[in-house]
Design an enzyme around this catalytic site. Structure first.
Site, short mmCIF file in Angstrom:
data_model
loop_
_atom_site.label_atom_id
_atom_site.label_comp_id
_atom_site.label_asym_id
_atom_site.label_seq_id
_atom_site.Cartn_x
_atom_site.Cartn_y
_atom_site.Cartn_z
N TRP A 116 5.69 1.07 -6.89
CA TRP A 116 4.25 1.09 -7.24
C TRP A 116 3.71 -0.31 -7.52
CZ3 TRP A 116 4.26 5.73 -11.26
CH2 TRP A 116 4.61 6.91 -10.58
N LYS A 117 4.59 -1.29 -7.61
CA LYS A 117 4.17 -2.67 -7.91
C LYS A 117 3.31 -2.67 -9.18
CE LYS A 117 4.89 -3.77 -3.09
NZ LYS A 117 4.60 -4.59 -1.94
N HIS B 280 12.95 -8.49 -4.87
CA HIS B 280 11.80 -8.19 -4.01
C HIS B 280 11.17 -9.50 -3.55
CE1 HIS B 280 7.93 -6.78 -2.59
NE2 HIS B 280 8.49 -5.58 -2.47
N GLU C 271 8.24 -10.42 -3.38
CA GLU C 271 7.18 -10.93 -4.27
C GLU C 271 7.79 -11.65 -5.47
OE1 GLU C 271 5.20 -7.15 -4.50
OE2 GLU C 271 4.67 -7.36 -2.39
N GLY D 76 2.76 -4.96 3.11
CA GLY D 76 1.34 -4.91 2.76
C GLY D 76 0.41 -5.41 3.84
N GLY E 195 5.64 0.85 -0.39
CA GLY E 195 4.67 0.25 -1.30
C GLY E 195 3.39 1.07 -1.30
N GLY E 196 2.39 0.61 -0.56
CA GLY E 196 1.06 1.22 -0.56
C GLY E 196 1.06 2.74 -0.42
P1 13P Z 1 4.07 -1.79 1.72
O1 13P Z 1 4.64 -0.43 2.03
O2 13P Z 1 2.77 -1.72 0.99
O3 13P Z 1 4.04 -2.68 2.93
O4 13P Z 1 5.08 -2.49 0.68
C1 13P Z 1 6.42 -2.51 0.98
C2 13P Z 1 7.13 -3.03 -0.22
O5 13P Z 1 7.02 -4.18 -0.58
C3 13P Z 1 7.98 -2.08 -0.98
O6 13P Z 1 8.77 -2.74 -1.89
#
Ligand code: 13P
Length: 249
Positions: free
Chosen positions: A10-11, A93, A95, A171, A231-232
């Site tokens: 979910w970030k 990750h 990020e 993303g 992610g999204g």
């Molecule tokens: P997205 O699915 O939003 O591209 O993100 C992937 C992600 O970084 C999952 O850790």
């Protein structure tokens, strides 16, 4: 036979209200043979634990310290994650690597601290677009993994997960093609096999990077793709469930 795993990252998104709604949505009519888990922001772990109680869906944290306690302002200990019933912890990750400067060595230390305290690391690896275009994909991914394997030694490799997330696909709406994903996943499994063939055979390798309901089936159909790190799409209950369903087919 590796059980597929679908994990929602979910970030830094959500509120107590939106999380209640999202979990209600995920739990209603969820049908899959895959193992399912979510990675909420730390402060919502207790709430998520209560909401998921009695369900098959598991939860973990998006990051943890390599230290267990003490004067480390802002950090969360593996012991705290364990105390709140987490089983899995995401580490490395992209990020965390690109925005917060985590190095392969930092990630390796976290890996060891997690395993030593009974948690299962989900180790994220992946190349940038520049690295892919210069033909360095596997060199980068191998270095990310080998740093961990060297630090961990064979005794810490009984149970962990790798998530291959090409940075250029996170993303962005760009997804690795099923062939591109399979190629890297197969190379990762071969690298693990150099270490220990049975570990390579049982270790799940997830794909992450713009995985959505409409590309999940094809990606998960690849021999070495054992699930997804989402992610999204994990913030939309219907999409996340559709991906879980695709993984269990
Ligand atoms: P997205 O699915 O939003 O591209 O993100 C992937 C992600 O970084 C999952 O850790």
């Amino acid at each position: 036979m590796r059980q597929p795993l679908v994990a929602g990252n979910w970030k830094m998104n959500g509120s107590s209200d939106s999380i209640r709604e999202l979990i209600d949505g995920i739990l209603s009519g969820l049908e899959t043979k895959a193992e399912v888990l979510v990675f909420p922001p730390h402060v919502y772990i207790q709430q998520v634990r209560d909401l998921l109680s009695g369900s098959p869906v598991k939860y973990g944290v998006q990051n943890a310290s390599d230290k267990l306690s003490g004067a480390y302002t802002g950090e969360v200990s593996p012991l705290m994650a364990k105390d709140l019933g987490c089983e899995y912890v995401l580490i490395g990750h992209s990020e965390r690597r690109s925005i917060y400067g985590e190095t392969d060595a930092d990630v390796a230390e976290k890996f060891c601290a997690l395993v030593d305290n009974g948690l299962v690391p989900v180790l994220c690896v992946g190349e940038t677009l520049e690295e892919r275009e210069s033909g360095a994909t596997m060199k980068v991914v191998a270095e990310q993994i080998n740093t961990v394997l060297r630090a961990a030694g064979s005794e810490r490799l009984a149970n962990f997960v790798i998530a291959y997330e090409p940075v250029w696909a996170i993303g962005t709406g760009l997804t690795a093609s099923p062939e591109q994903a399979q190629e890297v996943h197969a190379d990762i499994r071969a690298l693990l096999a150099e270490n220990d063939p049975s570990m390579a055979d049982r270790t799940r390798i997830l794909y992450g990077g713009s995985m959505k309901p409409d590309n999940a089936v094809e990606l998960m159909a690849q021999t070495d793709v054992d699930g997804g790190l989402i992610g999204g799409a994990s913030l939309v209950a219907a999409d996340f469930k559709a991906i879980c369903h695709a993984a269990g087919q």
